[in-house]
Scaffold this active site. Structure first.
Site, mmCIF file in Angstrom:
data_model
loop_
_atom_site.group_PDB
_atom_site.id
_atom_site.type_symbol
_atom_site.label_atom_id
_atom_site.label_comp_id
_atom_site.label_asym_id
_atom_site.label_seq_id
_atom_site.Cartn_x
_atom_site.Cartn_y
_atom_site.Cartn_z
ATOM 1 N N ARG A 254 -2.069 2.969 -26.367
ATOM 2 C CA ARG A 254 -2.711 3.824 -25.516
ATOM 3 C C ARG A 254 -3.602 4.187 -25.228
ATOM 4 N NH1 ARG A 254 -3.450 8.216 -22.526
ATOM 5 N NH2 ARG A 254 -2.453 8.032 -20.869
ATOM 6 N N LYS B 74 -3.335 -5.848 -4.850
ATOM 7 C CA LYS B 74 -2.648 -6.115 -4.679
ATOM 8 C C LYS B 74 -1.823 -5.051 -6.251
ATOM 9 C CE LYS B 74 1.912 -7.490 -2.933
ATOM 10 N NZ LYS B 74 2.332 -6.310 -1.543
ATOM 11 N N LEU C 104 -5.563 -3.956 2.086
ATOM 12 C CA LEU C 104 -4.537 -5.078 1.873
ATOM 13 C C LEU C 104 -4.271 -6.724 2.667
ATOM 14 C CD1 LEU C 104 -3.591 -6.147 -1.009
ATOM 15 C CD2 LEU C 104 -0.907 -5.596 -0.063
ATOM 16 N N ARG D 128 -3.121 -15.063 -2.977
ATOM 17 C CA ARG D 128 -3.155 -13.348 -3.514
ATOM 18 C C ARG D 128 -3.031 -13.421 -4.509
ATOM 19 N NH1 ARG D 128 -0.958 -9.971 0.374
ATOM 20 N NH2 ARG D 128 1.236 -10.439 -0.185
ATOM 21 N N TYR E 117 0.748 -7.610 -8.296
ATOM 22 C CA TYR E 117 2.264 -8.319 -8.519
ATOM 23 C C TYR E 117 2.500 -8.964 -6.853
ATOM 24 C CZ TYR E 117 2.886 -4.311 -4.060
ATOM 25 O OH TYR E 117 2.469 -3.633 -3.326
ATOM 26 N N HIS F 212 -7.476 3.702 -22.872
ATOM 27 C CA HIS F 212 -7.539 3.293 -21.193
ATOM 28 C C HIS F 212 -8.814 2.337 -21.397
ATOM 29 C CE1 HIS F 212 -6.949 7.392 -20.220
ATOM 30 N NE2 HIS F 212 -6.599 7.598 -19.279
ATOM 31 N N GLU G 298 -3.793 1.114 7.504
ATOM 32 C CA GLU G 298 -3.283 -0.034 7.128
ATOM 33 C C GLU G 298 -1.575 0.931 7.037
ATOM 34 O OE1 GLU G 298 -3.027 -2.130 4.246
ATOM 35 O OE2 GLU G 298 -3.725 -1.357 3.051
#
Length: 290
Positions: free
Chosen positions: A106, A154, A210, A58, A39, A108, A186
């Site tokens: 589904r 992110k 990040l 980014r 995101y 992995h 952070e």
């Protein structure tokens, strides 16, 4: 209705603009099943995105690191952001973009290349920090950094960040300062800066944090203000004895941290380096709006 969300809020979902409450995804979307997506959040002042090029760069880096082919080129992402803003009645806002690997059985392992990524965008109201936040600063607590070791992506997989933020909520403070192996990383959703001897210090831009878009901006502002800047590992003891501590993010901009673990940082008041960087930040916003 979605609690706290106006009924006419607009969203973008896979090529269409719809009411946010009408936006729907499959339960087999890999973002829902695995948190398999990334995101980005772009702050907007009076209809003008702030450092959008850096935010979109980014976004593209995060997509590449998780091996999701970007659904748009740079012009396409910019058009999506403009489309959301044109449909929003909120001139100062945060544009949220999320891309997942898409809908598949589904499993992995990555699905076949024929699976189309899910692209979602929405706009949220944004009120820049007011006088009280600037003058009184933020209160934080220390917290162990137990997240995965790809914090540079992110990712929408944010459970570790959520638990850290809830620790702050439970303690009645604004945020956490996280440490891994005795070193500063952070906050739950922001970068942390240390001021010692008039120098601005930050952890390295590596997989442990990040790289906030304000990361590059703060380095620029420090240079313009004549504040020496150093990027290196920061031991916990250096954080606890800092002359100043600062926090930066899209929503917080840059603010002073005046209390840590119930004790004042230095004299408990915003310091001179913060004042210089804050003035520079305000000047950048003023230039955007000129």
């Amino acid at each position: 209705m979605i609690p706290g969300v106006p009924g006419d809020s607009q969203a973008y979902l896979n090529g269409e603009y719809v009411r946010l409450q009408d936006a729907k995804i499959s339960v087999l979307d890999r973002g829902f099943i695995f948190g398999d997506g990334i995101y980005e959040v772009v702050p907007v002042y009076e209809g003008r995105p702030f450092r959008m090029s850096e935010h979109l760069a980014r976004l593209e880096r995060s997509l590449a690191k998780v091996r999701i082919a970007s659904p748009f080129d740079r012009a396409g992402w910019e058009a999506l952001v403009r489309g959301l803003l044109e449909r929003s009645a909120t001139p100062s806002c945060l544009v949220y973009l999320q891309i997942t690997r898409g809908v598949a059985k589904r499993d992995h392992g990555f699905p076949a290349d024929t699976v189309t990524p899910t692209v979602f965008g929405m706009v949220s109201p944004f009120t820049p920090p007011g006088a009280a936040a600037r003058e009184n600063g933020q209160a934080l607590i220390s917290f162990p950094d137990d997240r995965w070791l790809h914090c540079d992506i992110k990712s929408v997989s944010l459970l570790g960040n959520v638990l850290a933020k809830q620790a702050a909520v439970d303690a009645g403070v604004d945020e956490v300062v996280q440490f891994r192996d005795g070193l500063l990383t952070e906050a739950a959703s922001a970068n942390i800066w240390v001021v010692s001897g008039g120098k601005l210090i930050s952890p390295p831009r590596d997989h442990r944090i990040l790289e906030g878009i304000r990361y590059g901006l703060m380095a620029e502002l420090a240079e313009e203000a004549g504040v020496p800047f150093e990027m290196r590992d920061v031991p916990r003891a250096e954080v606890e004895t800092a002359d100043e501590l600062l926090i930066s993010s899209a929503a917080r901009e840059v603010l002073p941290i005046t209390r840590l673990d119930g004790r004042p940082v230095s004299d408990g008041k915003p310091g001179p380096v913060y004042a210089k960087l804050r003035a520079g930040y305000d000047a950048r916003i003023a230039a955007l709006l000129a």
